[in-house]
Scaffold this motif. Structure first.
Motif, PDB file in Angstrom:
ATOM      1  N   TRP A  30      -0.908 -11.405   1.511  1.00 44.50           N
ATOM      2  CA  TRP A  30      -1.372 -11.198   2.877  1.00 44.50           C
ATOM      3  C   TRP A  30      -0.348 -11.719   3.881  1.00 44.50           C
ATOM      4  N   LEU A  31       0.133 -10.829   4.722  1.00 44.57           N
ATOM      5  CA  LEU A  31       1.066 -11.089   5.825  1.00 44.57           C
ATOM      6  C   LEU A  31       2.476 -11.459   5.372  1.00 44.57           C
ATOM      7  N   TRP A  62       0.090  -5.999   2.402  1.00 38.87           N
ATOM      8  CA  TRP A  62       0.083  -7.272   3.132  1.00 38.87           C
ATOM      9  C   TRP A  62      -1.037  -7.357   4.165  1.00 38.87           C
ATOM     10  N   THR A  63      -2.011  -6.432   4.128  1.00 38.03           N
ATOM     11  CA  THR A  63      -3.108  -6.467   5.091  1.00 38.03           C
ATOM     12  C   THR A  63      -4.436  -6.868   4.472  1.00 38.03           C
ATOM     13  N   ASN A  64      -4.439  -7.204   3.201  1.00 33.21           N
ATOM     14  CA  ASN A  64      -5.665  -7.608   2.523  1.00 33.21           C
ATOM     15  C   ASN A  64      -5.709  -9.131   2.444  1.00 33.21           C
ATOM     16  N   PRO A  65      -6.609  -9.792   3.171  1.00 28.69           N
ATOM     17  CA  PRO A  65      -6.628 -11.262   3.169  1.00 28.69           C
ATOM     18  C   PRO A  65      -7.020 -11.865   1.827  1.00 28.69           C
ATOM     19  N   ARG A  66      -7.575 -11.076   0.913  1.00 29.75           N
ATOM     20  CA  ARG A  66      -7.971 -11.609  -0.388  1.00 29.75           C
ATOM     21  C   ARG A  66      -6.819 -11.637  -1.380  1.00 29.75           C
ATOM     22  N   ARG A  67      -5.654 -11.182  -0.971  1.00 32.19           N
ATOM     23  CA  ARG A  67      -4.489 -11.177  -1.846  1.00 32.19           C
ATOM     24  C   ARG A  67      -3.480 -12.222  -1.393  1.00 32.19           C
TER      25      ARG A  67
END
Length: 776
Positions: free
Chosen positions: A381-382, A373-378
């Motif tokens: 994310w969050l 959940w820390t990869n903004p490209r997925r």
């Protein structure tokens, strides 16, 4: 060690530092007492930093040796697979395979492969030549000699508390001989390094800190970077040695115990020395300008260390695991902070503490790359991933998480499901294969991450209760930390592979088995024979991985995979004739809170999807409606959970009977729907039949396919001795099961090392053993 005054006025601070430096490093003059002059020449305080370097050198030697062995195996495995792949490519390019023997045509004297020529000698087949760079015999024999001792396990103790006959026996298993050897070597080293150099004490404490205390303190501080590095999930030692952090964690705990021992050796001389000379204690106290307790900073560092070691004891950690997880890291931070305060940057102490802080911070930053959940490209994310929960036979739980995270066979992840428990984060082995051959219905970039486990208590029991309450069509938010661990070697590099599983230990083997068969099918594995032995209590457990076993049976090369299933127990029958369900406490308030948290994450995910759809549609209503329909299809394409009922009665909760209806189980219909695959026996025997079968039973075996089922416990030593006759040059034995199974396998594999370092038959080069923790 002394402390600095709490009032930091410039003049007072300078005077205090000068006074303290005189106390720990008293200059020797012609008027100094003879005892001080003799002690300062034997072991001067200014050179005591060398004792910390002694531990650094000791650790680096062990690390380098482990790295060399790891690199040797890694390179030899890769060369073996590459060589085999090249041979297969050459063989497939020829017009006739090597095993296609033909007789020459008498009139023409020609043939694609002339096996019986009319003139000249009969050509001999070229024997396989073992190239020198693939195997270094002296090193193989040295490693086998060490494995002969380190693979041999210690016995497992089963103890029942006195006066508690109604309680189950507690199983006590000891660390492996390799761990015991390392811990013993480290303990002996630090003990001798502390007590052998002279002097141990000064004649009086007024001459300075006891040399024994300084040595022990510097060794304890020098251990801190290694202790922290061995505890981190993402660390450099794992990258260099290939050893997962779950195995290094054992050394982390024992390193903490050794550090506690050194801290006590550091503390005790400060209390013992004043006994000999009370006047010296008065002089010692005069060095302090404050009325604070003279040993205050040392006690402030010793108390958190003592707490960390006590609450890390196995029985305490298992008793209150959630409290252990919540307190261990915060108390560790307090401990390191107290060390900074206590050491006052004497000698090189702060160098090791700053290295500890740097390793700690770097590991946490690297660990961010392992969170889903820390990869903004997925899309996760969050908000995490969507997950479905399925109840399998025998009340097992299957969690399916479509994810873009990549993993290797045998790895595990830490799972957090806020809708079930916000703060709990537990490790589970990945039972699925991350491969293009196993796509996910969730999307092209996704692969189904499957976790299968038995619910016992705590988090696993909450997952089962939530699945019963919410039904099979409910989805949850899942936050993943990982993957971590995995096997150091690749099974595809061994000629023979033997896999032992006990109960739910099959979860650690399934992904390895699928990956190995895939590579065998693609001619990327040198493996010729695979033997799977699974001991399980009831036949219904086979339903957990029925599809995976079917794939192994149908797609493996002919006569390469042999599976044996051992059914070891009957059903849990109560006095009323019904199966005994485990207790299931109700938690209505907790369910309400976690349900709201889960809905909040679902709402964020829904709003994000709507925003992306509007952005993609660019104001076109028709395209927006079409994208929303596709999004709904994508969400509902999550692998549909199926509620497979146990043979008689599933574990249900009486407080909410209307939430879930379990259909009745019809054995005839169930068998009719699954005719495509059977495990080697026609039906489930009764309890009486099973008891009779333990004494006289001819196993139902299929010699053509090598798949069969027996009733009773496997005789592991007898099985391994029988399989040993067909071992190749390199053999891997993999075991994941209860302690008794691991002990049997380890003992047999340890004995097999004699035929490697003793130059046994068939040019055997290696018998490698890999064990997995039954709880992971």
């Amino acid at each position: 060690m002394p402390q600095l005054p709490r009032r930091f006025e410039p003049s007072m601070a300078a005077e205090s530092l000068h006074t303290l430096s005189e106390r720990v490093n008293i200059p020797v003059t012609s008027s100094s007492p003879p005892d001080l002059q003799a002690a300062s020449t034997q072991d001067p305080w200014s050179e005591s930093g060398k004792y910390a370097l002694g531990w650094v050198y000791f650790s680096i030697i062990l690390l380098v040796f482990t790295i060399v062995i790891h690199l040797y195996h890694w390179m030899s495995d890769r060369i073996r697979r590459a060589t085999y792949k090249e041979e297969v490519a050459k063989s497939s390019a020829t017009s006739s395979p090597d095993d296609n023997y033909e007789m020459a045509n008498l009139p023409t004297n020609s043939s694609t492969h002339m096996f019986f020529p009319r003139h000249g000698p009969i050509p001999q087949q070229q024997q396989e030549e073992e190239e020198t760079f693939l195997s270094f015999t002296p090193l193989n024999r040295l490693v086998a000699f060490l494995r002969y001792f380190f693979y041999r396990p210690l016995p497992v103790w089963r103890i029942r508390p006195i006066g508690f006959l109604h309680m189950r026996k507690r199983v006590i298993s000891f660390p492996s001989p390799g761990v015991i050897f390392l811990v013993t070597a480290a303990s002996v080293f630090v003990t001798l390094y502390c007590f052998l150099p002279k002097p141990l004490y000064y004649a009086s404490i007024q001459f300075g800190s006891p040399p024994l205390a300084i040595r022990a303190g510097m060794l304890a501080v020098a251990m801190m970077p290694w202790i922290i590095a061995l505890s981190m999930k993402a660390n450099l030692i794992t990258l260099l040695t290939g050893i997962g952090h779950e195995r290094l964690n054992v050394l982390h705990r024992w390193g903490g115990y050794i550090c506690l021992f050194l801290s006590l050796v550091h503390t005790i001389p400060f209390y013992v020395t004043p006994i000999w000379d009370q006047k010296g204690l008065i002089v010692f106290k005069s060095y302090f300008q404050d009325h604070f307790y003279i040993y205050g900073t040392g006690i402030a560092a010793l108390v958190p260390l003592l707490f960390l070691c006590v609450h890390s004891l196995p029985f305490i950690r298992a008793w209150m695991y959630e409290l252990f997880v919540a307190l261990h890291v915060p108390v560790s931070i307090v401990f390191v902070g107290m060390l900074f305060w206590h050491c006052h940057n004497y000698l090189t102490s702060w160098n090791y503490l700053w290295a500890t802080a740097a390793i700690w911070l770097t590991s946490y930053l690297v660990r961010l790359c392992f969170l889903n959940w820390t990869n903004p490209r997925r899309m996760s994310w969050l908000i995490g991933e969507e997950a479905s929960v399925t109840i399998l036979p025998e009340n097992a739980v299957k969690v399916t998480i479509p994810s873009q995270v990549k993993w290797r066979p045998g790895q595990y992840v830490y799972l957090r499901m806020p809708g079930i428990s916000v703060f709990e984060n537990h490790p589970f082995t990945l039972a699925s294969l991350c491969s293009d051959d196993f796509p996910s219905d969730y999307g092209e970039q996704y692969r189904d991450m499957v976790l299968v486990f038995r619910p016992f208590g705590g988090f696993t029991r909450k997952v089962l209760n939530a699945a019963i309450d919410n039904g099979p069509n409910h989805t949850y938010r899942a936050f993943i930390d990982g993957p971590y661990g995995g096997m150091q070697r690749e099974l595809a590099s061994f000629d023979t592979v033997i896999l032992f599983a006990g109960g739910s230990g099959i979860t650690a083997i399934v992904s390895h088995l699928l990956d190995l068969i895939k590579k065998m099918r693609d001619s990327k594995a040198v493996t010729k024979q695979v033997h799977v032995v699974w001991a399980l209590k009831r036949p219904e457990t086979m339903e957990w991985f029925k599809e995976e076993l079917r794939i192994c049976r149908e797609f493996a090369p002919p006569e390469t995979v042999h599976c044996q299933f051992f059914v070891t127990a009957a059903k849990r029958i109560g006095p009323n004739g019904f199966p005994l369900p485990p207790p299931s406490p109700s938690r209505p308030v907790s369910d309400l809170v976690h349900g709201k948290i889960d809905k909040a994450f679902h709402g964020i995910a829904s709003k994000r999807n709507s925003a992306l759809i509007r952005e993609e549609a660019a104001g076109d209503p028709e395209k927006e409606r079409e994208l929303r329909r596709e999004n709904e299809d994508g969400i509902t394409a999550l692998p549909a959970p199926t509620f497979l009922p146990p043979p008689k009665k599933a574990h249900t909760r009486a407080n909410k009977p209307d939430k879930l209806t379990i259909p009745s189980f019809n054995p005839k219909q169930h068998n009719a729907n699954n005719k495509s695959f059977d495990f080697g026996f026609p039906s489930t025997p009764t309890l009486l039949q099973k008891n009779l079968m333990r004494f006289a039973f001819l196993p139902t075996a299929n010699k053509k396919t090598g798949w069969h089922t027996e009733y009773g416990r496997p005789d592991i030593p007898f099985m391994l001795k029988g399989l040993e006759r067909d071992f190749g040059k390199r053999t891997c034995v993999f075991v994941c099961g209860p302690p008794s199974m691991r002990v049997d396998v380890q003992s047999c594999v340890a004995s097999m090392q004699q035929k490697v370092w003793g130059g046994g038959e068939n040019g055997r080069q290696e018998v490698y053993l890999h064990t997995e923790n039954y709880a992971i």
